[in-house]
Design an enzyme around this catalytic site. Structure first.
Site, mmCIF file in Angstrom:
data_model
loop_
_atom_site.group_PDB
_atom_site.id
_atom_site.type_symbol
_atom_site.label_atom_id
_atom_site.label_comp_id
_atom_site.label_asym_id
_atom_site.label_seq_id
_atom_site.Cartn_x
_atom_site.Cartn_y
_atom_site.Cartn_z
ATOM 1 N N GLN A 205 -9.411 1.732 -6.239
ATOM 2 C CA GLN A 205 -8.412 0.678 -6.461
ATOM 3 C C GLN A 205 -7.575 0.951 -7.697
ATOM 4 O O GLN A 205 -6.852 0.066 -8.170
ATOM 5 C CB GLN A 205 -9.104 -0.696 -6.593
ATOM 6 C CG GLN A 205 -9.910 -1.123 -5.383
ATOM 7 C CD GLN A 205 -9.044 -1.430 -4.158
ATOM 8 O OE1 GLN A 205 -7.818 -1.533 -4.244
ATOM 9 N NE2 GLN A 205 -9.674 -1.571 -3.011
ATOM 10 N N LYS A 228 -5.369 4.093 0.896
ATOM 11 C CA LYS A 228 -5.039 2.933 0.060
ATOM 12 C C LYS A 228 -3.806 3.200 -0.798
ATOM 13 O O LYS A 228 -3.410 2.379 -1.604
ATOM 14 C CB LYS A 228 -6.225 2.584 -0.850
ATOM 15 C CG LYS A 228 -7.457 2.099 -0.087
ATOM 16 C CD LYS A 228 -8.532 1.666 -1.051
ATOM 17 C CE LYS A 228 -9.893 1.550 -0.410
ATOM 18 N NZ LYS A 228 -10.046 0.406 0.476
#
Ligand code: PLP
Length: 412
Positions: A205, A228
């Site tokens: 992340q 991502k």
């Protein structure tokens, strides 16, 4: 960092074909990029071009399109090395994603180097992919796991760091996929090294959202996923210091990772290829390079500032809704661009279903981080996560829909 981004979101959105869809008859509001991001035309085109124009296997063909494919695959490795400021492309191992990268470290380094009763240090804010691989090898080898706790505000409780000794590896998340908390990773790396341990960072992340410099961090391993960060699924990266890769035995055996094979013994290829057994995800690596080009075209500082701005706005609007509880630090500068929350006693799945009817995509559940939810005392949360293509209007649509949900579900 000030939350003012010089980023032309409308122009960016034009690059993402998915935003022309309206699956619920309303313009799509995609707030689930922490699960997986959308893909710009540039990435889709790069993958398509590979399949249409030079599809072939890498490292083995001696004909022109195979040479082209090999060059593109290895150019992707060099591009990614520069993106995270690795010393060399030899420190970049292509894997399926963060999960595989962390498993590689657990199995190829820890399982083989550690002995019974050795300790592995983790934190309570880890994703399952940074817990379960360690549990698997701990069970097999008789290793011990220890966890640094989190405080009530969702930050890592580093006040007791001095009490952790004798661990051989410390693996921790850069930025939590539930709490949003951005850890002081440089401090954590220094702490690991001060104890003679290796530092592993789960940057799933983080790499998509902010500038990462592995040399500055001085981490030993760092894992992230292409899907991502605007790239394809099934491609990710394990960064590792070259000397560690050199001293590690391979994770998987097969074609390509060898130099010589005899019936009773083999010799390995150089790093990083000795960790890439079998045909790799060539299209994925090429697509990931296009994603990195795209992100750097925007500028990672702009990406971060845009997300701070969206997070600040979302926090303000959501906090006005009765029954709203946001988890993790509220200061947008201290968290990544996602908010996990509960609204009164509405179950996260009911809330996500309600939002879906409004054309808003969010994630509901434990987000592969059950221990965090146990610590928070809630079975599930609803999570809205932001990226380069999200607008302030998306946030307003979310807030309006949540207000409506509060009325429908009679939250006072
Ligand atoms: N670590 C964190 C913090 C994540 O958010 C995720 C995915 O959500 C992962 C690891 C696992 O990533 P992947 O499923 O791409 O392997």
């Amino acid at each position: 960092m000030e939350g003012q981004a010089s980023l032309d979101v409308q122009k960016i959105r034009e690059d993402f074909p998915i935003f022309s869809r309206a699956p619920r008859g309303k313009p799509l509001v995609y707030l689930d990029s922490a699960a997986t991001s959308q893909k710009p035309r540039q990435v889709i085109e790069a993958v398509k071009r590979f399949y249409e124009e030079y599809n072939s296997n890498v490292h083995r063909g001696i004909y022109s399109i195979s040479i082209e494919a090999t060059e593109a695959y290895e150019e992707a490795r060099r591009r990614i090395a520069r993106f995270i400021n690795a010393r060399s492309h030899r420190e970049i191992v292509f894997v399926r994603g963060t999960t595989e990268a962390l498993n590689l470290v657990a199995y190829a380094w820890a399982l083989r180097k550690l002995k019974k009763d050795d300790k592995i240090l983790l934190t309570e804010m880890e994703h399952h992919s940074n817990i379960v691989p360690w549990q698997l090898i701990a069970r097999e080898k008789g290793l011990k796991l220890e966890y640094i706790p989190i405080r009530g505000d969702g930050t890592l409780d580093t006040s007791g760091l001095d009490s952790y000794h004798d661990f051989r590896i410390f693996s921790f998340v850069y930025s939590s996929n539930v709490l949003g908390t951005i850890n002081d990773v440089k401090q954590l790396v220094r702490f690991a090294h001060s104890r003679g341990a290796l530092a592993v960072i789960d940057a799933a992340q983080a790499v998509p959202h902010m500038k990462i410099d592995v040399q500055e961090l001085d981490c030993d391993f760092l894992a992230f996923s292409g899907h991502k960060m605007l790239g394809p699924t099934g491609i990710g990266v394990l960064y590792a210091k070259r000397e560690l890769l050199e001293e590690m035995e391979p994770f998987m055996g097969g074609g390509e990772m060898i130099r010589e094979v005899h019936l009773h013994e083999s010799r390995w290829n150089d790093v990083p290829w000795k960790f890439e057994a079998g045909t790799p995800n060539i299209a994925g690596a090429i697509g990931l390079k296009a994603a990195v080009d795209y992100l750097e075209g925007i500028g990672m500082d702009n990406v971060r500032m845009h997300e701070i701005s969206l997070t600040r706005y979302a926090t303000e609007l959501l906090m006005e809704i009765p029954g709203m509880r946001i988890y993790g630090p509220l200061n947008p500068e201290k968290r990544s661009g996602l908010l996990a929350f509960t609204l009164g006693d509405i179950h996260a799945h009911d809330l996500a279903t309600f939002l879906d009817e409004e054309g808003i995509c969010v994630r509901a559940g434990h987000h592969c981080a059950m221990p965090i939810h146990t610590r928070l005392g809630v079975p599930a949360t609803t999570r809205a996560s932001f990226y380069v293509y999200n607008t302030h209007e998306d946030i307003e649509r979310l807030a309006e829909a949540l207000k409506k949900a509060a009325q429908v579900f009679k939250i006072v």
